[in-house]
Design a protein around this motif. Structure first.
Motif: not given
Length: 476
Positions: A102-118
């Motif tokens: 259940r938490s894997f999509p949320w963990m990927m969301t956080l990783a992609a959100f941070v990477i997507g900033i720059p």
């Protein structure tokens, strides 16, 4: 609207329909060939000069390959080096061991959100590919009945697309800030306020719903670069439709694994360099030596190259030099087809621009009587769809609404207009966008699957973000 403008709009609709037909009909043309054929026919029917059509195709393909292609190749090399050193396997194990299904999509969301900033969408996805493959394959090993790729890919697409189109320091939103004379600080605040709920709803929430309705299985040859499944040859053979059940070291791989800290450093270095460039463009003088250095190192190609060099100097010491060189060469084989398709997509984009189809669509939109926030969103959506570039959609729409009285009003409303324009550029991301083909080919999807996942997710992002903008406009 003139009759010729309506004719160009009809040409665009017919071109997209023909492209879909060529790929899905009995001919089953390879997307690379289909895109080139449709590009030539579109230029001819739209009235572009015969001698200009080859120039448009060459410059369009060359432009996108120079921008995305080199970065994609370097990303494939970096992913293979991390994989052969055991780093991707251990990072995926770390993520999976600390989370639940259940938490894997949320963990990927956080990783992609941070990477997507720059990062641009395509660059961010390239960097995330090792994690997506690694985590998904490990989930499948523990839960063979699951559909992990949809669960982890959907949040990554949602987060990367949202940040790319809506939040400075990406070039599109920054250009809109400048053109509308918006306050950068207010725009960043409004951008994040709109982005967070947008990413949550279109990412992990939508992924849970979509994963029960479709299955995605990437090409095993590409997965093998990051996971080293057992019997790669068997899994990549024709007819092999079932993913491998676990991770095993491939031929020539060393049993020694690299320190995980070095692996993280190799991944973060390109991100840090690109983020430093974006920050420098905001706070440093335009021609300062420090900014020039940051712009060199923060260029996606140079930044990715630095990451690869760091991997070669650190992680590669765990393998003989000959094996490292062989691994780097082998890493390019699975992405050759992706590069060709992306290049052909760039050619199609250039034909649409040079034949003035985008101008015709914008003329149609300007005749609509709409709220300036909605108008900015619609113009950006249409231009982005027509040209295959979110940045082009943002820049063009900004110029069209900049002279409207509402564009020079309350600073918070102007900031919301910047976000609305950026949100519009994300929607309807389809066959003339390089990102569409990158996602489709990276995860082995059919055209229909890519539409259901990639196009739907990005359009959902666009609509939800517009809703957030309109809601905030009532409060500020």
């Amino acid at each position: 609207m003139t009759a010729h403008a309506w004719f160009l709009v009809a040409v665009l609709i017919a071109a997209v329909a023909l492209l879909i037909t060529l790929i899905n009909s009995r001919l089953k043309l390879h997307p690379f060939i289909a895109l080139l054929v449709v590009s030539v026919l579109t230029g001819l029917v739209a009235g572009e000069k015969l001698t200009d059509i080859p120039t448009s195709i060459i410059s369009g393909a060359g432009g996108v390959l120079g921008n995305v292609g080199i970065t994609l190749a370097l990303g494939a090399m970096l992913g293979r080096l991390l994989s052969d050193a055991g780093a991707t396997d251990r990072l995926a194990e770390l993520i999976v061991s600390r989370g639940t299904a259940r938490s894997f999509p949320w963990m990927m969301t956080l990783a992609a959100f941070v990477i997507g900033i720059p990062m641009f969408f395509e660059v961010g996805l390239i960097i995330l590919l090792p994690f997506i493959f690694g985590v998904a394959e490990r989930i499948k090993r523990t839960r063979p009945d699951s559909k992990p790729y949809v669960l982890v890919v959907t949040p990554a697409i949602a987060a990367l697309a949202t940040l790319h189109g809506m939040v400075p320091p990406h070039p599109g939103p920054l250009t809109s800030v400048s053109g509308l004379h918006a306050d950068l600080g207010k725009t960043i605040i409004v951008g994040f306020v709109c982005a967070i709920p947008t990413v949550i709803l279109s990412g992990p929430v939508f992924a849970r719903w979509l994963s029960r309705r479709m299955t995605v299985e990437p090409d095993m040859a590409l997965v093998a670069q990051f996971t080293h499944p057992a019997s790669v040859e068997d899994s990549a053979a024709p007819g092999a439709g079932v993913a491998v059940s676990g991770f095993h070291r491939g031929p020539g791989a060393t049993e020694r694994t690299s320190p995980i800290a070095w692996a993280v450093a190799c991944i973060l270095l390109p991100i840090v360099l690109m983020l430093a460039q974006s920050i420098g463009q905001v706070f440093l003088a335009a021609k300062s030596p420090a900014l020039q250095v940051l712009e060199l190192l923060g260029n996606p190609v140079v930044a990715m190259m630095c990451g690869v060099l760091l991997a070669l100097l650190t992680l590669a010491r765990f393998k003989p030099g000959e094996q490292v060189r062989s691994a780097v060469g082998e890493s390019l084989k699975p992405v050759v087809g992706i590069l060709l398709i992306i290049g052909a997509g760039g050619a199609f984009n250039k034909i649409l621009v040079d034949s003035h189809i985008g101008d015709a669509l914008s003329q149609a939109a300007q005749h609509w009587q709409l709220n300036v926030l909605i108008l900015g969103w619609v113009l950006s959506l249409i231009l982005s769809t027509a040209t295959g570039s979110a940045t082009v959609g943002i820049v063009s729409a900004t110029g069209m609404v900049a002279q409207m009285p509402a564009a020079g009003g309350d600073p918070w409303q102007v900031a919301l207009l910047v976000i609305a324009i950026g949100a519009g550029s994300i929607g309807l991301n389809y066959v003339n966008h390089a990102g569409f083909w990158l996602v489709k080919e990276s995860f082995g999807m059919t055209l229909g699957q890519a539409t259901r996942l990639h196009t739907t997710v990005q359009t959902l992002v666009s609509v939800i973000a517009l809703g957030m903008v309109l809601l905030l406009s009532l409060l500020v």
